[in-house]
Design a protein around this motif. Structure first.
Motif, PDB file in Angstrom:
ATOM      1  N   ILE A  30      40.372  36.894  41.275  1.00 57.91           N
ATOM      2  CA  ILE A  30      39.776  36.987  42.639  1.00 57.91           C
ATOM      3  C   ILE A  30      39.924  38.304  43.328  1.00 57.91           C
ATOM      4  CG2 ILE A  30      39.481  36.032  44.956  1.00 57.91           C
ATOM      5  CD1 ILE A  30      40.835  33.212  43.817  1.00 57.91           C
ATOM      6  N   ASN A  31      38.803  39.007  43.387  1.00 52.23           N
ATOM      7  CA  ASN A  31      39.187  40.288  44.113  1.00 52.23           C
ATOM      8  C   ASN A  31      38.994  40.123  45.802  1.00 52.23           C
ATOM      9  OD1 ASN A  31      38.496  42.204  41.875  1.00 52.23           O
ATOM     10  ND2 ASN A  31      36.867  40.823  41.502  1.00 52.23           N
ATOM     11  N   LEU A  32      40.057  40.296  46.312  1.00 48.70           N
ATOM     12  CA  LEU A  32      40.135  40.234  47.729  1.00 48.70           C
ATOM     13  C   LEU A  32      40.129  41.382  48.581  1.00 48.70           C
ATOM     14  CD1 LEU A  32      40.871  38.126  50.008  1.00 48.70           C
ATOM     15  CD2 LEU A  32      43.153  38.532  49.627  1.00 48.70           C
ATOM     16  N   PHE A  33      38.979  41.430  49.128  1.00 50.37           N
ATOM     17  CA  PHE A  33      38.665  42.511  49.972  1.00 50.37           C
ATOM     18  C   PHE A  33      38.765  42.457  51.440  1.00 50.37           C
ATOM     19  CE2 PHE A  33      35.428  45.306  52.492  1.00 50.37           C
ATOM     20  CZ  PHE A  33      36.108  46.716  52.401  1.00 50.37           C
ATOM     21  N   THR A  34      39.623  42.967  52.347  1.00 53.83           N
ATOM     22  CA  THR A  34      39.697  42.962  53.654  1.00 53.83           C
ATOM     23  C   THR A  34      39.312  44.019  54.336  1.00 53.83           C
ATOM     24  OG1 THR A  34      41.967  43.884  53.297  1.00 53.83           O
ATOM     25  CG2 THR A  34      41.807  41.452  53.507  1.00 53.83           C
TER      26      THR A  34
END
Length: 271
Positions: A30-34
């Motif tokens: 899961i690539n998590l971009f904030t």
């Protein structure tokens, strides 16, 4: 086991994600971009550089898995106003609220510590930051793929992505050390803000105006650009820093700034 890569939009987090993919495959990633502003906010200087989104969209699929794009729904100057504090090199309510806490809440809502491993883009030159990160994310397990051999420089990572015919983030070509917050960062040093002023003056002007607005709201001036002259430390606002540079240039005088004082981003790394 899910594997969450903190994908910042910079080359380091992309390279870290690629190493995770090479070792474990893409299925559980899961690539998590904030995001540091509302998604689809078209303001050119509020939050991330537009080219970051281009790079993110063109590069993440080489890592594979899923992309989760989250946002608190506010930008850094709103954070400073709400907490009534001007961020600086020591305390960063912007990255705490918009990055670390946002990511932690998202993860805790979905996964227990035994269901997931977290991956950060700290590289072999920043290994001293790893312990603080591990402590912050406990009881979750954190790994740092770029600390391990073969060691990569930022240029090595940029050459890597360009093999896939994806251009590196434009801010690197403009001399910035990171690709976050549009080249702005309260942890930046003199050289960092000198570069912002010269490379993207309209963005510098935006942040200068927002800082002056915040000073009025706070009722006091609390600048963060640190300068030492004759062993005396003083602090300059963005306005004062710019005016000093313009004054020196007008008088053909050498500007007393430390170009090598870069400082800068560490949203997930500096706890």
């Amino acid at each position: 086991m899910k594997r969450i890569v903190f994908l910042s939009g910079g080359i380091g987090s992309w390279a870290a994600g690629m190493r995770v993919m090479q070792k474990y495959g893409s299925e559980d990633i899961i690539n998590l971009f904030t995001d540091t502003k509302k998604k689809n906010d078209g303001h050119p200087h509020r939050g991330e550089d537009q080219d970051l989104y281009r790079f993110l969209n063109e590069s993440w699929e080489y890592i594979g898995g899923d992309l989760e794009w989250i946002s608190v729904g506010k930008h850094i100057w709103q954070v400073f106003e709400e907490v009534r504090y001007m961020g600086n090199t020591r305390i960063d309510p912007c990255s705490r609220i918009l990055k670390r806490e946002a990511a932690r809440k998202w993860i805790e809502k979905r996964f227990s510590p035994d269901e997931v491993t977290l991956y950060l883009g700290i590289d072999w030159t920043e290994e001293h930051r790893a312990k603080k990160c591990r402590d912050y994310w406990k009881p979750y397990h954190v790994e740092f793929p770029l600390i391990n051999e073969p060691y990569l420089s930022k240029e090595d990572m940029c050459i890597w992505i360009e093999k896939y015919e994806v251009n590196r983030p434009r801010l690197y070509n403009m001399g910035f050390s990171h690709n976050n917050c549009g080249g702005f960062c309260v942890k930046g040093g003199q050289g960092h803000f000198y570069n912002l002023l010269k490379q993207i003056p309209e963005r510098y002007s935006y942040h200068e105006a927002k800082q002056e607005e915040l000073f009025l709201i706070l009722g006091k001036r609390v600048p963060f650009i640190r300068r030492t002259i004759d062993k005396q430390i003083n602090y300059l606002s963005l306005k004062e820093f710019r005016e000093q540079i313009e004054k020196d240039e007008l008088n053909n005088k050498e500007t007393l700034i430390d170009i090598m004082d870069i400082g800068g981003c560490g949203c997930f790394n500096d706890i």
